[in-house]
Design a protein around this motif. Structure first.
Motif, PDB file in Angstrom:
ATOM      1  N   VAL A   1       0.820  -1.258  -0.047  1.00  0.00           N
ATOM      2  CA  VAL A   1      -0.182  -0.048  -0.105  1.00  0.00           C
ATOM      3  C   VAL A   1       0.908   1.309  -0.015  1.00  0.00           C
ATOM      4  O   VAL A   1       0.278   2.446  -0.460  1.00  0.00           O
ATOM      5  CB  VAL A   1      -0.877   0.010   1.284  1.00  0.00           C
ATOM      6  N   HIS A   2       2.080   1.131   0.381  1.00  0.00           N
ATOM      7  CA  HIS A   2       3.089   2.319   0.326  1.00  0.00           C
ATOM      8  C   HIS A   2       3.655   2.618  -0.951  1.00  0.00           C
ATOM      9  O   HIS A   2       4.325   3.355  -1.062  1.00  0.00           O
ATOM     10  CB  HIS A   2       4.127   1.918   1.509  1.00  0.00           C
ATOM     11  N   GLY A   3       3.182   1.821  -1.776  1.00  0.00           N
ATOM     12  CA  GLY A   3       3.445   2.180  -3.310  1.00  0.00           C
ATOM     13  C   GLY A   3       2.299   2.752  -3.703  1.00  0.00           C
ATOM     14  O   GLY A   3       2.130   3.180  -5.167  1.00  0.00           O
TER      15      GLY A   3
ATOM     16  N   GLY B   1       8.867   2.771  -6.342  1.00  0.00           N
ATOM     17  CA  GLY B   1       9.621   2.489  -7.734  1.00  0.00           C
ATOM     18  C   GLY B   1       9.350   1.300  -8.210  1.00  0.00           C
ATOM     19  O   GLY B   1       9.530   0.955  -9.514  1.00  0.00           O
ATOM     20  N   LEU B   2       9.165   0.134  -7.344  1.00  0.00           N
ATOM     21  CA  LEU B   2       8.767  -1.103  -7.742  1.00  0.00           C
ATOM     22  C   LEU B   2       7.428  -1.018  -8.876  1.00  0.00           C
ATOM     23  O   LEU B   2       7.569  -1.777  -9.663  1.00  0.00           O
ATOM     24  CB  LEU B   2       8.461  -2.010  -6.613  1.00  0.00           C
ATOM     25  N   ARG B   3       6.581  -0.151  -8.473  1.00  0.00           N
ATOM     26  CA  ARG B   3       5.328  -0.171  -9.304  1.00  0.00           C
ATOM     27  C   ARG B   3       5.818   0.252 -10.491  1.00  0.00           C
ATOM     28  O   ARG B   3       5.308  -0.266 -11.670  1.00  0.00           O
ATOM     29  CB  ARG B   3       4.097   0.679  -8.729  1.00  0.00           C
ATOM     30  N   GLY B   4       6.791   1.197 -10.796  1.00  0.00           N
ATOM     31  CA  GLY B   4       7.204   1.715 -11.885  1.00  0.00           C
ATOM     32  C   GLY B   4       8.246   0.559 -12.665  1.00  0.00           C
ATOM     33  O   GLY B   4       7.998   0.760 -13.886  1.00  0.00           O
ATOM     34  N   LEU B   5       8.866  -0.174 -11.872  1.00  0.00           N
ATOM     35  CA  LEU B   5       9.613  -1.145 -12.599  1.00  0.00           C
ATOM     36  C   LEU B   5       8.693  -2.143 -13.463  1.00  0.00           C
ATOM     37  O   LEU B   5       9.078  -2.623 -14.210  1.00  0.00           O
ATOM     38  CB  LEU B   5      10.379  -1.924 -11.450  1.00  0.00           C
ATOM     39  N   THR B   6       7.527  -2.453 -12.633  1.00  0.00           N
ATOM     40  CA  THR B   6       6.583  -3.405 -12.891  1.00  0.00           C
ATOM     41  C   THR B   6       5.939  -3.002 -14.205  1.00  0.00           C
ATOM     42  O   THR B   6       6.005  -3.885 -15.250  1.00  0.00           O
ATOM     43  CB  THR B   6       5.405  -3.728 -11.976  1.00  0.00           C
TER      44      THR B   6
END
Length: 286
Positions: free
Chosen positions: A168-170, A186-191
């Motif tokens: 949720v912190h994404g 950033g991980l959501r952007g990487l995804t």
């Protein structure tokens, strides 16, 4: 922390009965799933759940003893797939490449679960730069490099998927967790970047949960209590679960089941998307 049970942390245990079983021809011994952070918590549950579904699992972590315990946990569940351990340091580029190459030796590397994470609670004025850098390396840079090295193997295998453990912190932030917040966004952007470059052959998805009953979460309760002048019980009930409509933390096996689904043939249209399982924490309000 006291030895008293943590309120809201009594979810399903990691047992065979609680693991999602999926009918998928690729869930077989020749298919390798590389799982990071596999020595405990969510990473261990993901490794065991994928092995229970028949995959060969390459479980990696810096904690060799914890990895051995993960192998034992798979044996306890009589998992159909074998779990191999790869001790490795995600802050070292050479280790990252070695981890992927070693995983590919066990079969067709099809799945990568980027789960490894760490936490530090402090206001930004006091946040140690070296801790910020460490969290960036483990939680964002390493998943990028692991994906870089895994993509060719996945294409050669005829397709695969990368699953990233977001949060949720994404989606929104809380105070005193600047490094964690930045990494998860950033991980959501990487995804989404991986999905754009996978050409439909290699998928990518993220998993965003609320608070999960793991050592990473329970370990931050005292720091959060100290930062906010609350009792530890108030941190759990008011801070962690205050916005959630489901007044119970998720358990690791419930998160693992999302990866089992996300990697499967049933999720072929899950590409660049995020599985938000947060008990209503993000999108509801009073």
């Amino acid at each position: 922390m006291t030895d008293d049970p943590i309120p809201g942390a009594d979810g399903p245990e990691l047992t065979a009965a609680n693991v999602l079983e999926v009918d998928d021809d690729r869930y077989a011994a020749e298919s390798v799933a590389l799982v990071t952070g596999a020595a405990s918590g969510i990473g261990r549950a993901v490794a065991v759940a994928l092995a229970a579904n028949g995959c060969t699992v390459a479980a990696t972590d810096v904690d060799a003893d914890g990895l051995d315990d993960t192998v034992d946990r798979g044996a306890d569940l009589d998992a159909a797939g074998e779990i191999h351990t790869i001790k490795g340091d995600l802050t070292e580029d050479d280790d990252i490449e070695r981890i992927v190459d070693t995983a590919a030796e066990y079969g067709d590397l099809r799945f990568l679960a980027n789960v490894a994470g760490l936490q530090h609670v402090a206001p930004i004025e006091e946040f140690p730069a070296e801790q910020y850098d460490l969290m960036q390396r483990v939680m964002l840079r390493a998943p990028t490099l692991l994906s870089k090295h895994a993509f060719p193997h996945m294409r050669e295998a005829g397709g695969g998927a990368v699953g990233n453990m977001a949060s949720v912190h994404g989606h929104y932030t809380t105070s005193d967790k600047v490094a964690y917040n930045v990494c998860k966004f950033g991980l959501r952007g990487l995804t989404q970047s991986l999905a754009a470059e996978g050409d439909g052959e290699v998928r990518a998805f993220s998993v965003s949960t609320g608070y999960v009953s793991t050592p990473l979460v329970t370990g931050q309760i005292p720091d959060t209590a100290d930062q906010r002048g609350l009792t530890e019980q108030e941190v759990v009930e008011d801070v962690m679960l205050g916005q959630s409509r489901t007044k119970r933390m998720m358990s690791p096996v419930e998160v693992a089941n999302l990866f089992v689904f996300g990697f499967s043939r049933h999720a072929k249209h899950l590409n660049g998307g995020d599985l938000l399982f947060d008990g209503g924490m993000t999108n509801t309000y009073e």
